[in-house]
Design an enzyme around this catalytic site. Structure first.
Site, PDB file in Angstrom:
ATOM      1  N   ASP A   8       0.842  -1.186   0.018  1.00  0.00           N
ATOM      2  CA  ASP A   8       0.202   0.350  -0.028  1.00  0.00           C
ATOM      3  C   ASP A   8       0.552   1.123   0.357  1.00  0.00           C
ATOM      4  O   ASP A   8       2.046   1.121   0.765  1.00  0.00           O
ATOM      5  CB  ASP A   8      -1.133  -0.010   1.311  1.00  0.00           C
ATOM      6  CG  ASP A   8      -1.887   1.020   1.189  1.00  0.00           C
ATOM      7  OD1 ASP A   8      -2.462   1.534  -0.024  1.00  0.00           O
ATOM      8  OD2 ASP A   8      -2.010   2.182   2.384  1.00  0.00           O
ATOM      9  N   ASP A  10       0.720   4.893   1.046  1.00  0.00           N
ATOM     10  CA  ASP A  10      -0.381   5.728   2.062  1.00  0.00           C
ATOM     11  C   ASP A  10      -0.394   5.267   3.837  1.00  0.00           C
ATOM     12  O   ASP A  10      -1.379   4.807   3.717  1.00  0.00           O
ATOM     13  CB  ASP A  10      -1.388   6.615   2.008  1.00  0.00           C
ATOM     14  CG  ASP A  10      -1.658   7.425   0.676  1.00  0.00           C
ATOM     15  OD1 ASP A  10      -1.289   8.625   0.531  1.00  0.00           O
ATOM     16  OD2 ASP A  10      -2.277   7.229  -0.432  1.00  0.00           O
ATOM     17  N   ASP A 173      -1.856  -1.222   6.492  1.00  0.00           N
ATOM     18  CA  ASP A 173      -1.568  -0.693   7.843  1.00  0.00           C
ATOM     19  C   ASP A 173      -2.591  -0.695   8.129  1.00  0.00           C
ATOM     20  O   ASP A 173      -3.114   0.258   9.149  1.00  0.00           O
ATOM     21  CB  ASP A 173      -0.839   1.284   7.169  1.00  0.00           C
ATOM     22  CG  ASP A 173      -1.761   2.009   6.018  1.00  0.00           C
ATOM     23  OD1 ASP A 173      -2.298   2.934   7.023  1.00  0.00           O
ATOM     24  OD2 ASP A 173      -2.854   1.855   5.667  1.00  0.00           O
TER      25      ASP A 173
END
Length: 224
Positions: A8, A10, A173
């Site tokens: 991922d 961000d 995250d």
């Protein structure tokens, strides 16, 4: 060693919260509402996307403030425009991220990005951070009709990188990343150095990374 590590963007590869929140605050300020989000306290909201930031900000306005019913639909493209204009003012790669990318590439692993950030913005940010060339593929929110947590973008990222889903895993995250990995039938590691810290364990990932320096070893373990 062969295999594909999908990351991922961000909140995983880079700390983008301050620039994302600045774009949301620009929308609020243009409506005379002031800065409604804090770049540190609200970092976790930023990593859930532009609409999440807008909704959080709207929820903090005074009860007597007038907000049109279509505010979100009007402000979302404006937020993206503000963000595009200042995409890497405060954003930085997390510590040891580039070293980890280089180590995994040297070990023969394929690398890919799978993000819910619009593809053009993701490409621009990766280039600004100087790491675009590390990735064989990049799939963004608008690269396919589906977006995470649907598994289609993940599978596309792996396949476009020249890998196979069976020999891949996701690094993320958020709960979205966990759901994506489960739907794709792969393992997921979540970063433990984001805004949630150790609280990320509540999402029950297959592993938690305390730092990027641990990722190459995890990749060797999972993909050997």
């Amino acid at each position: 060693m062969t295999g594909t590590v999908v990351l991922d963007l961000d909140g995983t590869l880079a700390d983008t919260a301050a620039d994302l929140i600045a774009a949301a605050n620009a929308c609020f300020e243009s409506r005379g509402l002031g800065c409604l989000l804090d770049p540190r306290a609200d970092a976790a909201i930023a990593f859930h996307g532009g609409r999440a930031m807008l909704r959080a900000g709207y929820g903090r306005i005074p009860a007597d403030a007038l907000l049109p019913p279509d505010a979100e639909e009007v402000d979302f493209p404006r937020l993206l425009s503000f963000y595009d204009d200042a995409i890497a003012t405060h954003t930085r790669l997390y510590d040891d991220a580039e070293n980890a990318l280089e180590a995994m590439a040297a070990a023969g692993l394929r690398l890919a990005i799978c993000t819910n950030k619009p593809a053009a913005l993701a490409e621009k940010l990766l280039a600004a951070l100087g790491v675009r060339d590390h990735f064989a593929a990049m799939v963004g929110a608008d690269s396919l009709p589906q977006r995470k947590p649907d598994p289609a973008p993940y599978r596309a990222a792996v396949e476009r990188a020249g890998g196979s889903v069976a020999r891949s895993f996701l690094v993320g995250d958020t709960e979205t990343d966990v759901k994506t990995a489960r739907a794709a039938g792969v393992r997921v590691a979540l970063v433990g150095f984001g805004p949630e810290g150790g609280r990320i364990a509540r999402l029950q990932p297959d592993a938690i990374l305390d730092g990027f320096s641990a990722l190459p070893a995890l990749a060797r373990d999972w993909l050997a």
